[in-house]
Motif scaffolding. Sequence first.
Motif, mmCIF file in Angstrom:
data_model
loop_
_atom_site.group_PDB
_atom_site.id
_atom_site.type_symbol
_atom_site.label_atom_id
_atom_site.label_comp_id
_atom_site.label_asym_id
_atom_site.label_seq_id
_atom_site.Cartn_x
_atom_site.Cartn_y
_atom_site.Cartn_z
ATOM 1 N N ARG A 89 -11.195 -2.862 12.213
ATOM 2 C CA ARG A 89 -11.026 -3.762 12.902
ATOM 3 C C ARG A 89 -10.080 -5.218 12.482
ATOM 4 O O ARG A 89 -9.892 -6.170 13.024
ATOM 5 N N GLU A 90 -9.915 -5.088 11.013
ATOM 6 C CA GLU A 90 -9.044 -6.412 10.651
ATOM 7 C C GLU A 90 -8.040 -5.738 9.900
ATOM 8 O O GLU A 90 -8.167 -4.726 8.932
ATOM 9 N N LEU A 130 -2.872 -4.407 13.466
ATOM 10 C CA LEU A 130 -3.830 -5.448 12.722
ATOM 11 C C LEU A 130 -3.141 -6.381 11.781
ATOM 12 O O LEU A 130 -3.608 -7.286 11.492
ATOM 13 N N GLY A 131 -1.976 -6.229 11.580
ATOM 14 C CA GLY A 131 -1.094 -7.349 10.947
ATOM 15 C C GLY A 131 -0.983 -7.070 9.377
ATOM 16 O O GLY A 131 -1.998 -6.230 8.941
ATOM 17 N N THR A 132 -0.387 -7.813 8.689
ATOM 18 C CA THR A 132 0.000 -7.603 7.325
ATOM 19 C C THR A 132 -0.833 -8.636 6.460
ATOM 20 O O THR A 132 -0.643 -8.705 5.182
ATOM 21 N N MET A 150 2.813 2.091 3.710
ATOM 22 C CA MET A 150 3.095 2.112 5.423
ATOM 23 C C MET A 150 4.349 2.659 5.477
ATOM 24 O O MET A 150 4.780 3.405 6.357
ATOM 25 N N ALA A 151 5.484 2.460 4.437
ATOM 26 C CA ALA A 151 6.631 3.141 4.639
ATOM 27 C C ALA A 151 6.483 4.714 4.564
ATOM 28 O O ALA A 151 7.226 5.436 5.047
ATOM 29 N N LYS A 187 7.010 -15.834 1.469
ATOM 30 C CA LYS A 187 7.702 -15.512 2.455
ATOM 31 C C LYS A 187 6.817 -15.217 3.606
ATOM 32 O O LYS A 187 7.477 -14.920 4.854
ATOM 33 N N GLY A 188 5.421 -15.399 3.715
ATOM 34 C CA GLY A 188 4.549 -15.540 4.829
ATOM 35 C C GLY A 188 4.365 -14.129 5.429
ATOM 36 O O GLY A 188 3.767 -13.919 6.479
ATOM 37 N N VAL A 189 4.419 -13.155 4.546
ATOM 38 C CA VAL A 189 4.106 -11.724 4.824
ATOM 39 C C VAL A 189 2.755 -11.242 4.300
ATOM 40 O O VAL A 189 2.084 -10.059 4.714
#
Length: 695
Positions: A497-498, A536-538, A549-550, A588-590
């Motif tokens: 869930r996260e 769920l985002g990175t 993921m790739a 870079k915020g990822v």
Amino acid sequence: MGNGKLGCLIWGPGNVLNFSIDCAGLWDTTSAPGTESPDFTYRNLIDLVYRQSWKKLQNIFDIPYSHPTPTKLPAGRLVLYGLGQTYRSRLSLQNARAALTFERGLLEAYMHAQSPVGIIVMDRIFADVKMELYAPDFSSKADADGDADCVTGKPLSALGYSPAVQISKNGVTGFVQTTGSGAFALLMAKKVLQEKIVLFFTVAQGADEETALETVRRTLSENVELDLKLLWQGHRKWWKAYWSRSEIELPSVPLERLWASATYFLASSSRRGGVPCPLQGVWTADNGLLPPWKGDYHNDLNLQFTYCHYLTANHLEEGMVLLEHLERLFPQTRKFAQRFYNVPGGCYPGVMALDGTALGGWPMYSLSPTHQIWLCQIAWRHFLYTNDLDFLREIAYPMCQQAAELIWGILCRHGDYLYLPLSASPEIHENTPAAWLTPNSNYDLALMRWLFQTMPKLEYELGLPTDSRWIRTLRNLPVLAVNREMRLMLSPDEELRESHRHFSHTIAIYPLKLLKPSEETDMRIIRQTVDGLERLGTKEWVGFSYAWMALLQAICRNGDKAEYYLTLFQDVFTGPNGFHLNGDFKQKGVSRYTYRPFTLEANFLAAEAIQHMLIQTEGMAFEVLPAVPASWKGKRLSCFDFRTDNGLQISVMRDDCNHVLVRCQAIYAGEWVFRNLNQTFSLNAGQVKTFSYCA
């Protein structure tokens, strides 16, 4: 630079040029206090979890990892003073040689491909350059921080060794260092030629100082006497043969560089007769600290991903380094199974020293009984790629058989099904009580289902009678847990869930291939699971998450997203020298992780993702270019001599008019389906079949 035995990092301004030297297998294997304690048992671990005695559990099973040993060790540093302030540098991956061009002249360096020696060749004009070898500072100090984080590395001084003994005799300089489990020596010799100055250096270890010194001196004398041109020719010949095993050409320069770098790192860190590539390969950090995570063998993905791309890339010799080492550890794995689990069979600890002993650590992962099944699966894949029955008999089958014996011995029946006493999913919920998931987690379950469905196949290949226990056990294991949205869950009663770095619950997709993309229901589960991870985002991802993921996107036939994640991985998570640095160190915020501990596994995983973009198999069927980005249409690309797990060696060439030529050579006899054209064909070993079509 590296040659499987030695590694070297070149860094710093030219006036103080550093050569940080590493030696494969250079370890202090002194056991951590506590891992030999009578309390350090699986039975006690189960009991403490069920009683929720968390503090005692951590003290017994986790705290031992905070001890400095066992650990990988750095070997030392060579420093050249006065070459010049600035220089241009280039490392050729094709011949594994670094070239540094200064205002005054040229310096070239390489680790010889066939001999454990480093060679530095300088123009004669650098005759005035000062040279020094420095030992790592292991000496006892009052300020050694025993509580330092093992991720960033404890101070070397925490080991408390006596200072190194300096050596200077007959033109040879260096030192010998006693460690907690032996000794090692680093020596250098200089050879002056008419136009060049040549430095030779090497490292060796032994049971004591005398043994280490004898080995180093012999290696130096053998190489110093050889003709420099012959040394270089032998080195270049080895690398030429290595690169001839396979190659790629892609429209994407970053992706082509990713694959080439990983393939170079493999040869540099993994050579037959040596030890497997640990977390940092042969480039242990030279910063006064122990390497991140002690440079150990993490078996919850790190070691497995390090050896995930070598088979398709057709570098079987380099992969055998891992498998032969695992074979050498059979006595230790059986000892650990008996001592820790109190059952027959064998087990590779989840966090493992060079000699196969347990280091402790987060117990739900460091002492998982199922991690080793992933290693077994690598051995089975190696057989599928080679059809080598001797390998199957001597290594793959014993590995799988001892793992099956151990798992069979600890499974418990509850109702209609079999369950592990404890279950987890790396590294969900970190090191907290919540990490103990309701058995069986999908991670554990997928590995067990793979093992017990594969055991009869192994016995069939070897002409052995099928052990009925494996079939009965498979029948009594639950099915994988899937939620209403058809996504793989973490466990029977918990969903992801996260955001999280570790996609451990997807192991049934890759590498186990329990879910088949050709089956509509399975492909829906695959795509929904991958979509759920993206949603769920990175935020909690690290570098290997992007490479992973790739690969999952490639399996989903989504080439655009596969390229996107690989390009992000290359841009954000790798340093200028190509090493994977784990965190978003460029900020870079990822990812929220902005640290930069160096490990190699994600480099190899990225290469495997690229290979999945070019070729995928399922049973005796295969497909070429299954996940090519739309932006590559009308552009040349190729891969030569890639191997498959169904007995083929395949080359694919596509021109800028989208005309595709496919060449298939049979490694062993069989019948295959070429899905691109829906054609079935048969070949005997060595025979070739070609296909030509417009994509």
